[in-house]
Design a protein around this motif. Structure first.
Motif, PDB file in Angstrom:
ATOM      1  N   LEU A 141     -65.886  34.768 -31.342  1.00  0.00           N
ATOM      2  CA  LEU A 141     -64.718  34.978 -32.199  1.00  0.00           C
ATOM      3  C   LEU A 141     -64.388  33.748 -33.036  1.00  0.00           C
ATOM      4  CD1 LEU A 141     -62.219  37.106 -30.100  1.00  0.00           C
ATOM      5  CD2 LEU A 141     -63.341  37.718 -32.236  1.00  0.00           C
ATOM      6  N   LEU A 142     -64.588  32.575 -32.477  1.00  0.00           N
ATOM      7  CA  LEU A 142     -64.359  31.339 -33.226  1.00  0.00           C
ATOM      8  C   LEU A 142     -65.221  31.331 -34.484  1.00  0.00           C
ATOM      9  CD1 LEU A 142     -63.067  28.457 -33.280  1.00  0.00           C
ATOM     10  CD2 LEU A 142     -65.146  27.693 -32.140  1.00  0.00           C
ATOM     11  N   ALA A 143     -66.496  31.615 -34.330  1.00  0.00           N
ATOM     12  CA  ALA A 143     -67.412  31.626 -35.474  1.00  0.00           C
ATOM     13  C   ALA A 143     -67.046  32.741 -36.450  1.00  0.00           C
ATOM     14  CB  ALA A 143     -68.852  31.786 -34.996  1.00  0.00           C
ATOM     15  N   MET A 144     -66.729  33.934 -35.937  1.00  0.00           N
ATOM     16  CA  MET A 144     -66.404  35.068 -36.792  1.00  0.00           C
ATOM     17  C   MET A 144     -65.146  34.799 -37.609  1.00  0.00           C
ATOM     18  SD  MET A 144     -65.541  39.048 -35.783  1.00  0.00           S
ATOM     19  CE  MET A 144     -67.132  39.389 -35.029  1.00  0.00           C
ATOM     20  N   MET A 145     -64.092  34.333 -36.957  1.00  0.00           N
ATOM     21  CA  MET A 145     -62.831  34.107 -37.666  1.00  0.00           C
ATOM     22  C   MET A 145     -62.932  32.928 -38.633  1.00  0.00           C
ATOM     23  SD  MET A 145     -59.754  35.034 -35.086  1.00  0.00           S
ATOM     24  CE  MET A 145     -59.553  36.698 -34.457  1.00  0.00           C
ATOM     25  N   ARG A 146     -63.700  31.939 -38.273  1.00  0.00           N
ATOM     26  CA  ARG A 146     -63.909  30.811 -39.186  1.00  0.00           C
ATOM     27  C   ARG A 146     -64.607  31.309 -40.458  1.00  0.00           C
ATOM     28  NH1 ARG A 146     -66.224  26.018 -36.231  1.00  0.00           N
ATOM     29  NH2 ARG A 146     -64.191  25.055 -36.313  1.00  0.00           N
ATOM     30  N   GLU A 147     -65.594  32.174 -40.290  1.00  0.00           N
ATOM     31  CA  GLU A 147     -66.320  32.712 -41.438  1.00  0.00           C
ATOM     32  C   GLU A 147     -65.440  33.632 -42.279  1.00  0.00           C
ATOM     33  OE1 GLU A 147     -70.048  35.692 -42.138  1.00  0.00           O
ATOM     34  OE2 GLU A 147     -70.285  34.149 -40.592  1.00  0.00           O
ATOM     35  N   ILE A 148     -64.677  34.502 -41.639  1.00  0.00           N
ATOM     36  CA  ILE A 148     -63.806  35.441 -42.345  1.00  0.00           C
ATOM     37  C   ILE A 148     -62.737  34.709 -43.142  1.00  0.00           C
ATOM     38  CG2 ILE A 148     -61.977  37.174 -42.002  1.00  0.00           C
ATOM     39  CD1 ILE A 148     -63.701  38.224 -39.620  1.00  0.00           C
ATOM     40  N   THR A 149     -62.107  33.727 -42.517  1.00  0.00           N
ATOM     41  CA  THR A 149     -60.956  33.068 -43.136  1.00  0.00           C
ATOM     42  C   THR A 149     -61.323  31.871 -44.003  1.00  0.00           C
ATOM     43  OG1 THR A 149     -60.567  31.538 -41.287  1.00  0.00           O
ATOM     44  CG2 THR A 149     -59.520  33.735 -41.156  1.00  0.00           C
ATOM     45  N   GLY A 150     -62.453  31.244 -43.725  1.00  0.00           N
ATOM     46  CA  GLY A 150     -62.798  30.008 -44.419  1.00  0.00           C
ATOM     47  C   GLY A 150     -61.912  28.850 -43.986  1.00  0.00           C
ATOM     48  N   GLU A 151     -61.187  29.044 -42.892  1.00  0.00           N
ATOM     49  CA  GLU A 151     -60.240  28.050 -42.386  1.00  0.00           C
ATOM     50  C   GLU A 151     -60.780  27.400 -41.118  1.00  0.00           C
ATOM     51  OE1 GLU A 151     -57.182  27.333 -43.660  1.00  0.00           O
ATOM     52  OE2 GLU A 151     -56.980  28.956 -45.117  1.00  0.00           O
ATOM     53  N   ASP A 152     -60.335  26.171 -40.872  1.00  0.00           N
ATOM     54  CA  ASP A 152     -60.617  25.523 -39.602  1.00  0.00           C
ATOM     55  C   ASP A 152     -59.605  26.011 -38.582  1.00  0.00           C
ATOM     56  OD1 ASP A 152     -62.784  23.983 -40.447  1.00  0.00           O
ATOM     57  OD2 ASP A 152     -61.477  22.399 -41.207  1.00  0.00           O
ATOM     58  N   PRO A 153     -60.013  26.139 -37.330  1.00  0.00           N
ATOM     59  CA  PRO A 153     -59.087  26.619 -36.300  1.00  0.00           C
ATOM     60  C   PRO A 153     -58.042  25.567 -35.938  1.00  0.00           C
ATOM     61  CG  PRO A 153     -61.171  26.001 -35.315  1.00  0.00           C
ATOM     62  CD  PRO A 153     -61.349  25.880 -36.800  1.00  0.00           C
ATOM     63  N   VAL A 154     -56.864  26.063 -35.575  1.00  0.00           N
ATOM     64  CA  VAL A 154     -55.793  25.223 -35.060  1.00  0.00           C
ATOM     65  C   VAL A 154     -55.435  25.799 -33.697  1.00  0.00           C
ATOM     66  CG1 VAL A 154     -53.401  24.484 -35.358  1.00  0.00           C
ATOM     67  CG2 VAL A 154     -54.917  24.670 -37.349  1.00  0.00           C
ATOM     68  N   VAL A 155     -55.441  24.961 -32.670  1.00  0.00           N
ATOM     69  CA  VAL A 155     -55.134  25.426 -31.321  1.00  0.00           C
ATOM     70  C   VAL A 155     -53.691  25.071 -30.983  1.00  0.00           C
ATOM     71  CG1 VAL A 155     -55.736  25.269 -28.883  1.00  0.00           C
ATOM     72  CG2 VAL A 155     -57.530  25.127 -30.620  1.00  0.00           C
ATOM     73  N   ASP A 156     -52.920  26.095 -30.610  1.00  0.00           N
ATOM     74  CA  ASP A 156     -51.536  25.914 -30.182  1.00  0.00           C
ATOM     75  C   ASP A 156     -51.422  26.556 -28.810  1.00  0.00           C
ATOM     76  OD1 ASP A 156     -48.826  25.552 -29.914  1.00  0.00           O
ATOM     77  OD2 ASP A 156     -48.271  26.984 -31.470  1.00  0.00           O
ATOM     78  N   ARG A 157     -51.359  25.723 -27.789  1.00  0.00           N
ATOM     79  CA  ARG A 157     -51.433  26.152 -26.404  1.00  0.00           C
ATOM     80  C   ARG A 157     -52.761  26.863 -26.194  1.00  0.00           C
ATOM     81  NH1 ARG A 157     -45.848  28.575 -27.104  1.00  0.00           N
ATOM     82  NH2 ARG A 157     -46.186  27.717 -29.132  1.00  0.00           N
TER      83      ARG A 157
END
Length: 131
Positions: free
Chosen positions: A20-36
């Motif tokens: 999911l990390l790879a999929m969402m990064r590709e879909i959004t073009g955004e870097d992930p931000v972890v909150d809790r």
């Protein structure tokens, strides 16, 4: 990001988190931000009918022990037809719960996440997932 998933159990949830990390990064073009325990991508502004408003990730997931939680800002009902072909899952008002991504059609899941993300970033301020 590896340390975020290091303690995720069971192992298939950890595996699914990486997918999911790879999929969402590709879909959004955004870097992930972890909150809790929530891994979010991008942001959108929401406003409830009550007047309460705020900002939330435009796409997000959380690798919980019981199931992978995939947050859909536009709500589950917006994806009813696609969910019929996704594969094994359960859902809440704005959350999709998947126990094993390998048992699901990842193309269908990708479409759901893409549509939800596009709706969130389009500036639609109502949040049907919570009203």
């Amino acid at each position: 990001m590896d340390e975020t998933f290091a303690e995720v159990v069971p192992a298939k949830r950890r595996r699914d988190a990486v997918t999911l990390l790879a999929m969402m990064r590709e879909i959004t073009g955004e870097d992930p931000v972890v909150d809790r325990s929530i891994v979010g991508f991008g942001s959108h502004h929401y406003r409830y009918a009550s007047g309460r408003e705020g900002d939330a990730p435009a796409a997000a997931f959380s690798p919980r022990k019981a199931a992978m939680s995939i947050y859909l800002p536009d709500g589950i009902d917006a994806h009813a037809a696609a969910l019929e072909t996704l594969g094994p899952h359960t859902s809440g008002v704005g959350c999709l719960y998947v126990k094993d991504l390998e048992a699901c059609d990842l193309g269908v899941l990708r479409g759901i996440i893409e549509r939800s993300y596009r709706t969130a970033i389009a500036g639609i301020t109502a949040n049907p997932a919570r009203e």
